[in-house]
Design an enzyme around this catalytic site. Structure first.
Site, mmCIF file in Angstrom:
data_model
loop_
_atom_site.group_PDB
_atom_site.id
_atom_site.type_symbol
_atom_site.label_atom_id
_atom_site.label_comp_id
_atom_site.label_asym_id
_atom_site.label_seq_id
_atom_site.Cartn_x
_atom_site.Cartn_y
_atom_site.Cartn_z
ATOM 1 N N GLU A 155 37.401 -43.638 -21.212
ATOM 2 C CA GLU A 155 36.525 -42.590 -21.769
ATOM 3 C C GLU A 155 37.283 -41.496 -22.532
ATOM 4 O O GLU A 155 36.743 -40.399 -22.714
ATOM 5 C CB GLU A 155 35.729 -41.944 -20.636
ATOM 6 C CG GLU A 155 34.692 -42.855 -20.023
ATOM 7 C CD GLU A 155 33.678 -42.055 -19.251
ATOM 8 O OE1 GLU A 155 32.571 -41.855 -19.764
ATOM 9 O OE2 GLU A 155 33.999 -41.604 -18.127
ATOM 10 N N HIS A 212 25.639 -39.684 -14.895
ATOM 11 C CA HIS A 212 27.071 -39.900 -15.064
ATOM 12 C C HIS A 212 27.885 -38.668 -14.651
ATOM 13 O O HIS A 212 28.735 -38.763 -13.764
ATOM 14 C CB HIS A 212 27.301 -40.278 -16.537
ATOM 15 C CG HIS A 212 28.719 -40.517 -16.914
ATOM 16 N ND1 HIS A 212 29.083 -40.993 -18.143
ATOM 17 C CD2 HIS A 212 29.890 -40.334 -16.255
ATOM 18 C CE1 HIS A 212 30.396 -41.113 -18.216
ATOM 19 N NE2 HIS A 212 30.896 -40.715 -17.075
ATOM 20 N N HIS A 226 32.599 -36.043 -12.793
ATOM 21 C CA HIS A 226 31.393 -36.608 -12.196
ATOM 22 C C HIS A 226 30.965 -35.695 -11.041
ATOM 23 O O HIS A 226 30.604 -36.152 -9.968
ATOM 24 C CB HIS A 226 31.657 -38.042 -11.715
ATOM 25 C CG HIS A 226 32.220 -38.954 -12.781
ATOM 26 N ND1 HIS A 226 32.913 -40.100 -12.496
ATOM 27 C CD2 HIS A 226 32.172 -38.870 -14.132
ATOM 28 C CE1 HIS A 226 33.285 -40.687 -13.641
ATOM 29 N NE2 HIS A 226 32.857 -39.958 -14.647
ATOM 30 N N HIS A 241 36.286 -33.691 -18.271
ATOM 31 C CA HIS A 241 35.166 -34.592 -18.028
ATOM 32 C C HIS A 241 35.158 -34.909 -16.545
ATOM 33 O O HIS A 241 36.187 -35.282 -15.986
ATOM 34 C CB HIS A 241 35.286 -35.874 -18.848
ATOM 35 C CG HIS A 241 34.330 -36.934 -18.393
ATOM 36 N ND1 HIS A 241 32.962 -36.744 -18.426
ATOM 37 C CD2 HIS A 241 34.516 -38.161 -17.839
ATOM 38 C CE1 HIS A 241 32.359 -37.818 -17.933
ATOM 39 N NE2 HIS A 241 33.278 -38.683 -17.569
HETATM 40 ZN ZN LIG Z 1 32.912 -40.511 -16.733
#
Ligand SMILES: [Zn+2]
Length: 242
Positions: free
Chosen positions: A77, A166, A98, A96
């Site tokens: 990603e 996500h 979760h 980024h």
């Molecule tokens: Zn992710």
């Protein structure tokens, strides 16, 4: 110490902090724009944030090509990072994650909005990027620049966006700033879920959010950073070390 050395150490500390504060688990990542070349960024090879060492950090072009990965596998990603640096010249760091408490706000009509002053930095209203709108059925992972750019569009000029089913992506003017917002994004979501069953919530107004954002200075960021860094077993680098 060079600016590059400083930023590389900051990324290692950021990964340890985010893991220690429960914002990332074995997944999630943090990058910084290269201090000497705005068209490159620095990000770890694919590894759990808690385990990241300086030797894991790799330099990438904005399109996600490694300059020299030394055979180390990249995060699938990584396009999230390059696409945001491409769209947002003001952004110097991207997280980024979760983050667990934000997930319900990505899959229900309830908007994530700050009401605690410390959480104002997440932005007045956090948008939700739904990859299905444009890309149909996918694994939900951001696996190319097309998806990255679409995510960056939803983020717009804001500090954070959720990603349906996500997680979230957060940006900042420094690594410390992006980590700060990430920690308070998780707290904002947790508090909102606690407050919702109690009745109508009085959220921060747009004006209050703006005033708080304008006031966030290095003093505030450093106070949190020193505490979180030491808690995660890392020392805080003096800012004038670079
Ligand atoms: Zn992710």
């Amino acid at each position: 110490m060079s600016k590059l050395d400083f930023v590389l150490e900051e990324i290692v500390t950021a990964n340890r902090i985010l893991a220690n504060e429960g914002i990332v688990d074995s997944f999630g990542h943090v990058s910084a724009r290269h201090p000497d070349n705005p068209k490159h960024y620095l990000l770890s090879r694919a590894r759990a944030p808690e385990r990241i060492e300086r030797a894991d950090l790799v330099e990438y072009k904005l399109d996600g090509t490694a300059i020299d990965d030394g055979g180390r596998a990249p995060y699938m990603e990584r396009f999230i990072h390059g696409a945001i640096y491409e769209a947002r010249p003001d952004v110097q760091a991207v997280v980024h994650n979760h983050s667990p408490s934000v997930i319900p706000f990505g899959v229900t009509p309830k908007k994530l909005k700050p009401f605690l002053h410390m959480c104002a930095n997440i932005g007045h209203e956090v948008p939700v990027w739904d990859c299905r709108t444009k890309f149909g059925d996918t694994t939900l992972l951001v696996t190319d620049m097309k998806m990255g750019r679409d995510l960056a569009k939803t983020l717009g000029a804001r500090p954070s966006t959720l990603m349906r089913g996500h997680g979230a992506t957060v940006v900042g003017r420094s690594v410390r700033h992006a980590v700060f917002i990430s920690v308070y994004l998780e707290l904002a979501a947790k508090l909102q879920m606690q407050a919702m069953p109690m009745g109508k919530i009085k959220y921060l107004s747009r004006g209050e959010v703006q005033q708080i954002i304008d006031r966030v200075n290095d003093y505030t960021l450093n106070r949190a950073w020193e505490n979180w860094a030491r808690r995660a077993g890392r020392e805080m680098q003096p800012q004038d070390a670079a």
